[in-house]
Design an enzyme around this catalytic site. Sequence first.
Site, mmCIF file in Angstrom:
data_model
loop_
_atom_site.group_PDB
_atom_site.id
_atom_site.type_symbol
_atom_site.label_atom_id
_atom_site.label_comp_id
_atom_site.label_asym_id
_atom_site.label_seq_id
_atom_site.Cartn_x
_atom_site.Cartn_y
_atom_site.Cartn_z
ATOM 1 N N SER A 127 0.769 -1.137 0.032
ATOM 2 C CA SER A 127 -0.078 0.145 -0.015
ATOM 3 C C SER A 127 0.834 1.234 -0.083
ATOM 4 O O SER A 127 2.143 1.066 0.576
ATOM 5 C CB SER A 127 -0.974 -0.139 1.247
ATOM 6 O OG SER A 127 -1.606 1.319 1.321
ATOM 7 N N TYR A 153 -2.178 -0.679 10.118
ATOM 8 C CA TYR A 153 -2.021 -0.984 8.743
ATOM 9 C C TYR A 153 -0.887 -0.496 8.231
ATOM 10 O O TYR A 153 -0.262 -1.157 7.380
ATOM 11 C CB TYR A 153 -3.300 -0.330 8.258
ATOM 12 C CG TYR A 153 -3.561 -0.633 6.799
ATOM 13 C CD1 TYR A 153 -3.864 -1.793 6.134
ATOM 14 C CD2 TYR A 153 -3.110 0.435 5.661
ATOM 15 C CE1 TYR A 153 -3.849 -2.056 4.769
ATOM 16 C CE2 TYR A 153 -3.444 0.301 4.367
ATOM 17 C CZ TYR A 153 -3.647 -1.047 3.727
ATOM 18 O OH TYR A 153 -3.736 -1.250 2.321
#
Length: 272
Positions: A154, A177
Amino acid sequence: MTDHFSLKGKMAILTGAAGFFGKYFARALLEGGADVLLIDHKKDKISELTDILRKEFPYSLVICSAFDQYNQNEALLLRQRNNHYDFHILINNAFDFSERTGFNNRELGCLENSTFEQFQSCMQSGIYWAWQMTQVFGFEMKKRGAGSIINICSMYGLVVPDPRLYDGTDVFNPPGYSVAKAALLQFTRRSAVDLGPEVRVNAISPGAIPNLESTTNNPPNPLVLNRLKEKIILQRMGHPTDLTGALVFLASDASKYMTGQNIVIDGGFTIT
């Protein structure tokens, strides 16, 4: 040139196959000529997707397996159930986008209040799932002398989400995350060393690609999307089809001299 990008004669494993990215990744692999083993914990959705793809690609092998990657024994069982197949491509795409990992739950997901259980779930789905699948399938590829592993990371493994994006909304991107995706990038580099020269390991880091096509545990917020769009150089949100070209490139012999690398596909978000 077309032959360099061909996946004919190769079989791929795709985790998180029933998710938003997964269904587009599966089609891209099949369009490239690969056979696929689709993995997801959503039994009904993965079975439905498999039936659809078998009709769309009648000359390709499309099989599926439903299992919960939180169960640490499942990866080994998956290998045992499919030991008559030689796998050439592994795509670690799965992640648990839910309150369990702190998404859209400021009380549970924030650094101040994060619990050990929430942090552990974020690390398990964010890094250990890829770690375990690489252990089980990556070293088999190495023994056979060839393979390609692609980890879906990501842009938030590279930069930190601006908290102002979420002001006035219930949307929340947990710090766990970003930490997990950053760890996955480093794991990409380390496993490239451990599995080389036979197996190549690379990553794709997507930018803002909201799921506007189906109901999810992590629904996009229009206000946040507009704020994100203003920060993207190409002035649009991404779509999973923006990733599939790089996916096929990394899976194919077109990238045969590339390992331990990360392709950022974010519309220019991280360059400013």
